[in-house]
Each structure stands twice: as C-alpha cells, then as structure tokens.
Scaffold this motif. Structure first.
Motif, mmCIF file in Angstrom:
data_model
loop_
_atom_site.group_PDB
_atom_site.id
_atom_site.type_symbol
_atom_site.label_atom_id
_atom_site.label_comp_id
_atom_site.label_asym_id
_atom_site.label_seq_id
_atom_site.Cartn_x
_atom_site.Cartn_y
_atom_site.Cartn_z
ATOM 1 N N TRP A 42 0.827 -1.213 0.000
ATOM 2 C CA TRP A 42 0.000 0.000 0.000
ATOM 3 C C TRP A 42 0.858 1.258 0.000
ATOM 4 C CZ3 TRP A 42 -5.335 1.429 1.617
ATOM 5 C CH2 TRP A 42 -6.260 0.427 1.322
ATOM 6 N N TYR A 80 -3.945 -3.343 -2.834
ATOM 7 C CA TYR A 80 -2.822 -2.405 -2.975
ATOM 8 C C TYR A 80 -2.848 -1.697 -4.325
ATOM 9 C CZ TYR A 80 -0.754 -6.505 -5.294
ATOM 10 O OH TYR A 80 -0.530 -7.584 -6.116
ATOM 11 N N ALA A 83 -5.440 0.944 -3.938
ATOM 12 C CA ALA A 83 -4.920 2.033 -3.107
ATOM 13 C C ALA A 83 -4.053 2.985 -3.919
ATOM 14 C CB ALA A 83 -4.129 1.462 -1.932
ATOM 15 N N ALA A 105 -7.710 -5.231 3.666
ATOM 16 C CA ALA A 105 -7.837 -3.961 2.941
ATOM 17 C C ALA A 105 -8.563 -2.919 3.787
ATOM 18 C CB ALA A 105 -8.577 -4.189 1.629
ATOM 19 N N THR A 112 -4.400 4.119 6.885
ATOM 20 C CA THR A 112 -3.768 5.070 5.966
ATOM 21 C C THR A 112 -4.640 6.287 5.659
ATOM 22 O OG1 THR A 112 -4.643 4.001 3.975
ATOM 23 C CG2 THR A 112 -2.539 3.174 4.851
#
Length: 268
Positions: A42, A80, A83, A105, A112
């Motif tokens: 990520w 990812y 993201a 996720a 994040t």
C-alpha cells in the motif's frame, strides 16, 4: 469527489465451483503471506506490475493521469493496486470474493486514510451498475482466478464506451511448461487444450483459468473490446526469486516471458 453509484444490480447466476475453492485458498494465503506484506504494498509510490515488479512508469499501460477516473479492480485481494489509484485521485471500487483479504484492505483504509470502496463479490458477477467505470483493472486477480467466459463480459459491462480494460496474467508459455508439482521448467507438460482450467488442489492450490491467446482474443472481441497492446514481460536483470509466489523462478523468467499484460478498449 462523487462516489461511484451504489450497487443496484440483482444477480441471478450459478456460481462456479472455483469461487469457493479459490476463496479458501486466499483465506489461507492471506494468513500465511499477504496480510503481513499488505502495508508495504500500500505504501508504494510506483505501481509495480507482477512478481517481477515491473514499474508502470516503464510499461505505460495506464492513462497518464488517473485523477477523476472511476476505476474498478476485479479480484483486488488486499487492494494495494486499488490504493495506488485512490492515492492518485481516482474513485475506486475494489471487488473480491474473499472476506479475509477484504478485511486486510479495510484495516489499511483505516490506518492510511486512503479512501476506496470495497465490495465482496466474485468477478464473474459484480453488483455494480452498467457503464459505471472508465477503467477496469486486474493484476493476478480475476485475470487468473475467475472464469474468463464470465468475468470478461462483466468487465465490458462495467466499462463506459471508450473505457480501458488492463489485466495481467501468467504467460501461456509458463502454463504449458508448468509441471503438476514444482516450478516451471523447460519441458512442455500441458497441451493447449489442458490450460483453459487448471485444478491445482493436488498441490494445495486453487483453480486457475488460462484461455490460450486465440480464445482470449475471441472472448475479448465478443464482449466488445478491441485489443490495443499485449506486453510479454521478462524478469529484469536485478529481479530475484519471489519468496512466496515461486511457480516461476527468476532464471527462467529472464529467458522467457512469465507474464502477459493485456490492454483492451471498449468500442464506442
């Protein structure tokens, strides 16, 4: 930035047996490997394709600017790739049938602050509206774990006219040179008629799909998609054997393409 429309499609279909088999595989794989490495993936500034981490800045298969695009990732896993698109300003929906992968996720969304939607569904039957995406992408997700006779028409349905489908899968050569147990070698182990669906449960794997190129081209065209590029990817000189995905070793991958990256556009 407006979100993609809410799911509104009633699905009526018969789920392939591979969905349950592969859900179990990826529940196990998430516990063994992908959850522990998801945060690292990520955090990447560059989108890296495949086991050899070929950078998008080198391959250039995506639009130059993804900001403002509606993107759907089919078979997103720990998301990812989704993201990366969200970090670059796209409106993203990640679709995957495995709850364990989606929970990883969701944890990373919380950690994040990167905003994207996650939908639990197989790529063969996606509960999103017609023509709701500018770009559909799959990196070793739907592209190998879902039946292409079903997921490719779904991807085309989701795309707006002129939209792009970009997907990465293992190469045809790697499939025919792959033994029942162990890594790809220099012998032909399978005929073309045997690679459309490969059941790896004898080796603690799942069920993979790999239409030969001619059949895949037909499937794309039947769905209203025109092929723009096909990149056959070699391992770069500095590549190393992957610590977990070891079906292809780097020495083999430097000589022959282990991966195919396809780009197709929906007819206007």
């Amino acid at each position: 930035m407006p979100a993609l429309p809410a799911p509104e499609r009633e699905m009526s279909w018969s789920e392939p047996d591979s969905v349950a088999v592969n859900r179990e595989l990826w529940t196990r794989s998430n516990a063994e490997y992908t959850d522990a490495h998801a945060a690292e993936a990520w955090a990447r500034d560059e989108l890296l394709w495949g086991v050899w981490h070929r950078p998008e800045s080198e391959l250039r298969v995506l639009p130059g600017d993804v900001a403002g695009l509606d993107v759907v990732e089919l078979g997103c896993g720990t998301a990812y790739v989704s993201a990366w698109f969200a970090r670059h300003g796209a409106r993203v929906v990640g679709v995957d049938p495995t709850p364990a992968q989606l929970e990883t996720a969701r944890r990373l969304v919380r950690e994040t602050g990167i905003q994207l939607r996650l939908v639990e569904a197989p790529a063969e039957a996606v509960p999103l509206p017609d023509e709701s995406a500018d770009l559909v992408v799959s990196e070793y997700g739907a592209s190998i774990w879902a039946d292409p006779r079903l997921w490719i028409p779904e991807a085309a349905r989701l795309l707006r006219p002129g939209g792009l489908l970009v997907f990465l899968r293992g190469s045809t050569l790697a499939q025919v040179c792959g033994p029942d147990v162990g890594s790809v070698d220099t012998r032909l182990h399978r005929g073309y008629a045997e690679i459309g669906r490969i059941d790896w449960r004898h080796d603690d794997g799942g069920i993979e799909y790999h239409l030969p190129p001619g059949e895949l081209i037909d499937a794309l065209r039947r769905s209203g998609l025109e092929i723009e590029r096909l990149l056959e990817l070699l391992a770069p000189p500095d590549a190393e054997d992957h610590p977990y995905y070891d079906f292809v070793k780097v020495d083999w991958g430097r000589r022959w393409p282990a991966e195919e990256l396809w780009v197709a556009r929906k007819r206007r």
